[in-house]
Design a protein around this motif. Structure first.
Motif, PDB file in Angstrom:
ATOM      1  N   THR A   1      -4.325  -8.312 -19.892  1.00 33.81           N
ATOM      2  CA  THR A   1      -3.579  -7.577 -18.872  1.00 33.81           C
ATOM      3  C   THR A   1      -3.608  -8.420 -17.613  1.00 33.81           C
ATOM      4  OG1 THR A   1      -4.234  -5.455 -19.829  1.00 33.81           O
ATOM      5  CG2 THR A   1      -3.375  -5.425 -17.584  1.00 33.81           C
TER       6      THR A   1
ATOM      7  N   TYR B   1      -7.336  -9.421 -15.964  1.00 31.04           N
ATOM      8  CA  TYR B   1      -8.443  -8.477 -15.876  1.00 31.04           C
ATOM      9  C   TYR B   1      -9.510  -8.784 -16.921  1.00 31.04           C
ATOM     10  CZ  TYR B   1      -5.609  -5.922 -12.575  1.00 31.04           C
ATOM     11  OH  TYR B   1      -4.873  -5.587 -11.458  1.00 31.04           O
ATOM     12  N   THR B   2     -10.755  -8.677 -16.500  1.00 36.25           N
ATOM     13  CA  THR B   2     -11.897  -9.022 -17.339  1.00 36.25           C
ATOM     14  C   THR B   2     -12.495  -7.775 -17.985  1.00 36.25           C
ATOM     15  OG1 THR B   2     -13.560  -8.710 -15.593  1.00 36.25           O
ATOM     16  CG2 THR B   2     -12.412 -10.844 -15.657  1.00 36.25           C
ATOM     17  N   LYS B   3     -13.608  -7.959 -18.671  1.00 35.91           N
ATOM     18  CA  LYS B   3     -14.285  -6.820 -19.295  1.00 35.91           C
ATOM     19  C   LYS B   3     -14.937  -5.904 -18.266  1.00 35.91           C
ATOM     20  CE  LYS B   3     -15.045  -8.053 -24.054  1.00 35.91           C
ATOM     21  NZ  LYS B   3     -15.990  -8.005 -25.195  1.00 35.91           N
TER      22      LYS B   3
ATOM     23  N   THR C   1      -9.223  -3.012 -19.248  1.00 37.18           N
ATOM     24  CA  THR C   1      -9.733  -3.690 -20.435  1.00 37.18           C
ATOM     25  C   THR C   1     -10.603  -2.753 -21.262  1.00 37.18           C
ATOM     26  OG1 THR C   1      -9.692  -5.813 -19.281  1.00 37.18           O
ATOM     27  CG2 THR C   1     -11.076  -5.669 -21.236  1.00 37.18           C
TER      28      THR C   1
ATOM     29  N   GLU D   1      -9.843  -1.642 -25.152  1.00 34.84           N
ATOM     30  CA  GLU D   1     -10.799  -1.948 -26.213  1.00 34.84           C
ATOM     31  C   GLU D   1     -11.234  -0.681 -26.945  1.00 34.84           C
ATOM     32  OE1 GLU D   1     -13.809  -4.760 -25.012  1.00 34.84           O
ATOM     33  OE2 GLU D   1     -12.282  -6.329 -25.155  1.00 34.84           O
TER      34      GLU D   1
ATOM     35  N   LEU E   1     -10.240  -8.160 -25.874  1.00 34.89           N
ATOM     36  CA  LEU E   1      -9.833  -9.105 -24.838  1.00 34.89           C
ATOM     37  C   LEU E   1      -9.724 -10.508 -25.427  1.00 34.89           C
ATOM     38  CD1 LEU E   1      -9.227  -9.616 -21.827  1.00 34.89           C
ATOM     39  CD2 LEU E   1     -11.686  -9.991 -21.502  1.00 34.89           C
TER      40      LEU E   1
ATOM     41  N   GLU F   1     -11.946 -13.994 -21.714  1.00 33.18           N
ATOM     42  CA  GLU F   1     -13.350 -13.586 -21.766  1.00 33.18           C
ATOM     43  C   GLU F   1     -14.278 -14.745 -21.452  1.00 33.18           C
ATOM     44  OE1 GLU F   1     -16.445 -11.218 -24.722  1.00 33.18           O
ATOM     45  OE2 GLU F   1     -14.413 -11.692 -25.395  1.00 33.18           O
TER      46      GLU F   1
END
Length: 345
Positions: free
Chosen positions: A220, A232-234, A239, A243, A249, A254
């Motif tokens: 995203t 966007y990260t975890k 995210t 998930e 991701l 990541e």
């Protein structure tokens, strides 16, 4: 969650304020008139003294200390940008709130009907501490915020502050933690548990209905008309939600060092890192959509060429996905799921 940009020259001012009015049963006749009691728990007894009520006293730790609540609060200020998303389905209307999104009411369409026709005062992203203190809140809630130590100290000298949880990042509190913490602060754990169960059931059902999502990679990305990119990260709520639907991701994102932040900048030279089985593109502003739709770099991604690039041109959906609260998630899933199915099928 993407924080709102601070107003120019407002760095030393505080974000968001409001106190609570009961929305179930009889409402207060006006915000200036005060606050309607939210049930009997924690309300004053015949002598005018507050009763502790079930679950009180309670202590809620945060990154700066702890909020010590002796009784269920009868009025509160919300500094978190989406904390009202938990209050409103509980039948509680803030008298003032932070403007979140482009809507005049300051709240998303997923909770606006719960205002019951009331028009709380809407504040910008930064607010004067003295204005918050003048409302004399029983408790100040600042979970989805960037409250600083200095701001916390000032506000907590006038009453308990439910600030960011320990080890959380600014604007990065998990939606379940947000709701559970507010439930504890209000003495409404049972009501919050029902809200959480309903939202989680919607997520689980969406995953069961769409096994095609399982194992597919996603990215995203947030962009704008200037062509700047952030993936966007975890650490981000978008995210985390994707998930839970079975998507994962992209390893390319990541593996980037985000410094624990909820997004990572991606240069134009690195735009190939944004490719995945499905690429969701959000815009900084609704007015950016037309320019982003023509972005030559994004349109050159393999995902775009096979029809797996999903540009969110519905800004209500963009904001609901970014909010990722107990209230906004069902709204986001209803609008996003068909787009994801088309992209990965």
């Amino acid at each position: 969650m993407t924080p709102p940009p601070p107003a120019a020259g407002a760095r030393n001012r505080f974000g968001r304020r409001g106190f609570l009015v009961g929305a179930t049963g009889v409402l207060a006749t006006g915000l200036a008139a005060g606050l309607a009691a939210c049930g009997n728990a924690g309300g004053p007894d015949a002598t005018g003294n507050a009763q502790a009520g079930p679950g009180f006293p309670t202590s809620i730790p945060n990154r700066y200390g702890a909020a010590e609540l002796k009784a269920a609060p009868q009025r509160l200020v919300t500094l978190g940008i989406t904390d009202h998303d938990v209050l409103l389905p509980l039948g509680l209307i803030p008298a003032g709130l932070t403007k979140w999104g482009p809507w005049d009411s300051g709240v998303g369409p997923w909770v606006e009907p719960l205002l019951g026709g009331q028009r709380p005062k809407v504040f910008g992203s930064e607010v004067d501490a003295e204005g918050v203190i003048a409302l004399a809140p029983d408790v100040t809630i600042a979970l989805q915020s960037a409250l600083t130590q200095e701001q916390y100290n000032r506000l907590s000298s006038f009453g308990p502050v439910v600030a960011q949880p320990p080890n959380s990042i600014d604007y990065g509190v998990n939606w379940r933690v947000q709701a559970e913490t507010i439930g504890q602060a209000l003495g409404k754990q049972a009501e919050v548990a029902k809200l959480l169960a309903g939202t989680q059931a919607r997520i689980d059902q969406t995953r069961r209905d769409n096994p095609v999502f399982d194992g597919k990679t996603h990215v995203t990305v947030r962009t704008d008309s200037a062509g700047t990119y952030a993936a966007y990260t975890k650490q981000d709520a978008r995210t985390a939600l994707l998930e839970q639907l079975g998507l994962r991701l992209s390893p390319a994102i990541e593996n980037l060092d985000s410094g624990g932040k909820f997004n990572v900048k991606v240069s134009k030279e690195q735009v190939s890192l944004l490719d995945a089985d499905v690429v969701i593109v959000t815009t900084a502003k609704a007015t950016d959509v037309d320019a982003v739709r023509k972005d030559p770099l994004l349109n050159n991604l393999p995902a775009a060429k096979r029809g797996a690039l999903v540009l969110l041109d519905d800004y209500d959906l963009t904001m609901a996905l970014g909010s990722a609260t107990v209230s906004s998630i069902p709204f986001a899933l209803e609008r996003l799921t068909p787009k994801l199915v088309d992209a990965v099928s």
